[in-house]
Enzyme design. Structure first.
Site, PDB file in Angstrom:
ATOM      1  N   CYS A   1     -10.454  -3.292  -4.627  1.00 11.86           N
ATOM      2  CA  CYS A   1      -9.479  -4.314  -5.060  1.00 11.86           C
ATOM      3  C   CYS A   1     -10.190  -5.574  -5.550  1.00 11.86           C
ATOM      4  CB  CYS A   1      -8.518  -4.651  -3.924  1.00 11.86           C
ATOM      5  SG  CYS A   1      -7.352  -3.304  -3.589  1.00 11.86           S
TER       6      CYS A   1
ATOM      7  N   CYS B   1     -10.136  -4.868   0.042  1.00  8.17           N
ATOM      8  CA  CYS B   1     -11.266  -3.932   0.039  1.00  8.17           C
ATOM      9  C   CYS B   1     -12.116  -4.158  -1.217  1.00  8.17           C
ATOM     10  CB  CYS B   1     -10.756  -2.491   0.090  1.00  8.17           C
ATOM     11  SG  CYS B   1     -10.141  -1.863  -1.484  1.00  8.17           S
TER      12      CYS B   1
ATOM     13  N   GLU C   1      -2.866  -4.760  -3.132  1.00 10.04           N
ATOM     14  CA  GLU C   1      -3.341  -5.670  -4.180  1.00 10.04           C
ATOM     15  C   GLU C   1      -3.315  -4.994  -5.541  1.00 10.04           C
ATOM     16  OE1 GLU C   1      -4.692  -4.907  -1.283  1.00 10.04           O
ATOM     17  OE2 GLU C   1      -6.009  -6.469  -0.513  1.00 10.04           O
TER      18      GLU C   1
ATOM     19  N   ASN D   1       0.848  -1.194   0.000  1.00 10.54           N
ATOM     20  CA  ASN D   1       0.000   0.000   0.000  1.00 10.54           C
ATOM     21  C   ASN D   1       0.884   1.244   0.000  1.00 10.54           C
ATOM     22  OD1 ASN D   1       0.655  -0.791   2.690  1.00 10.54           O
ATOM     23  ND2 ASN D   1      -0.973   0.476   3.524  1.00 10.54           N
ATOM     24  N   ILE D   2       0.406   2.263  -0.704  1.00  4.28           N
ATOM     25  CA  ILE D   2       1.143   3.527  -0.819  1.00  4.28           C
ATOM     26  C   ILE D   2       0.157   4.647  -0.504  1.00  4.28           C
ATOM     27  CG2 ILE D   2       2.507   5.008  -2.345  1.00  4.28           C
ATOM     28  CD1 ILE D   2       3.045   2.408  -4.053  1.00  4.28           C
ATOM     29  N   GLU D   3       0.325   5.242   0.676  1.00  5.91           N
ATOM     30  CA  GLU D   3      -0.636   6.252   1.132  1.00  5.91           C
ATOM     31  C   GLU D   3      -0.243   7.650   0.647  1.00  5.91           C
ATOM     32  OE1 GLU D   3      -1.080   5.629   5.384  1.00  5.91           O
ATOM     33  OE2 GLU D   3      -2.298   3.825   5.001  1.00  5.91           O
TER      34      GLU D   3
HETATM   35  N1  THU Z   1      -5.326  -1.426   2.294  1.00 11.25           N
HETATM   36  C1  THU Z   1      -4.736  -2.262   1.386  1.00 11.25           C
HETATM   37  O1  THU Z   1      -3.553  -2.090   1.048  1.00 11.25           O
HETATM   38  N2  THU Z   1      -5.484  -3.274   0.877  1.00 11.25           N
HETATM   39  C2  THU Z   1      -6.799  -3.473   1.154  1.00 11.25           C
HETATM   40  O2  THU Z   1      -7.456  -4.225   0.446  1.00 11.25           O
HETATM   41  C3  THU Z   1      -7.408  -2.797   2.295  1.00 11.25           C
HETATM   42  C4  THU Z   1      -6.724  -1.544   2.707  1.00 11.25           C
HETATM   43  C5  THU Z   1      -4.542  -0.318   2.846  1.00 11.25           C
HETATM   44  C6  THU Z   1      -5.011   1.049   2.412  1.00 11.25           C
HETATM   45  C7  THU Z   1      -4.510   1.916   3.550  1.00 11.25           C
HETATM   46  O3  THU Z   1      -3.199   2.316   3.255  1.00 11.25           O
HETATM   47  C8  THU Z   1      -4.490   0.998   4.756  1.00 11.25           C
HETATM   48  O4  THU Z   1      -4.623  -0.330   4.250  1.00 11.25           O
HETATM   49  C9  THU Z   1      -5.617   1.250   5.747  1.00 11.25           C
HETATM   50  O5  THU Z   1      -6.847   1.265   5.111  1.00 11.25           O
END
Ligand code: THU
Length: 138
Positions: free
Chosen positions: A93, A90, A55, A42-44
């Protein structure tokens, strides 16, 4: 490839996460039908909505490289990278998975003890499908 190896790759991918806002680190390892594996994290973002999940990072890397057929994905995540339970994909995804994968696509949800395997059809029943509803790939 053994599921255990894919799970290990997802755990390694989790260490690449950029998650300064939520603190939740997520990793994914996507197995292509030719045996190659693409990893993602994940990249925020400071503006929150541009955040991309682990994903989708994995899928987009693979599709960019020309892959369209996928067998399985292992996903793990947790606060500060500690896996305390399954971290299911989520809804966005799941829909991205649906674009390229069939009902039997295997999703390995990493747990502290190992992993639980579910199929895409279980995660996204009655789905909107490129093939059935848009006539793509028929
Ligand atoms: N996140 C994912 O990387 N994959 C998911 O399917 C659910 C959420 C990440 C997004 C965010 O950076 C962190 O989890 C909290 O929501």
């Amino acid at each position: 490839m053994k599921t255990e190896e894919l799970v290990q790759m997802a755990k390694e991918a989790m260490t690449h996460a950029y998650a300064p806002y939520s603190g939740y680190k997520v990793g994914a390892a996507l197995l292509c039908s030719d045996g190659s594996v693409y990893c993602g994290c994940n990249i925020e973002n400071a503006s929150y909505t541009p955040t991309v999940c682990a994903e989708r990072t994995a899928f987009f890397k693979a599709v960019y490289d020309g892959h369209r057929d996928f067998t399985a994905i292992a996903v793990c995540g947790g606060k500060d990278g500690e896996i305390t339970g399954a971290f299911p994909p989520c809804g966005v995804c799941r829909q991205v998975m649906r674009e390229f994968c069939g009902d039997d696509f295997q999703v390995h949800l990493v747990t502290p003890e190992g992993w639980d395997t579910v199929e895409l059809s279980q995660l996204l029943p009655h789905s909107f499908s490129p093939k059935t509803h848009m006539g793509i790939g028929e």
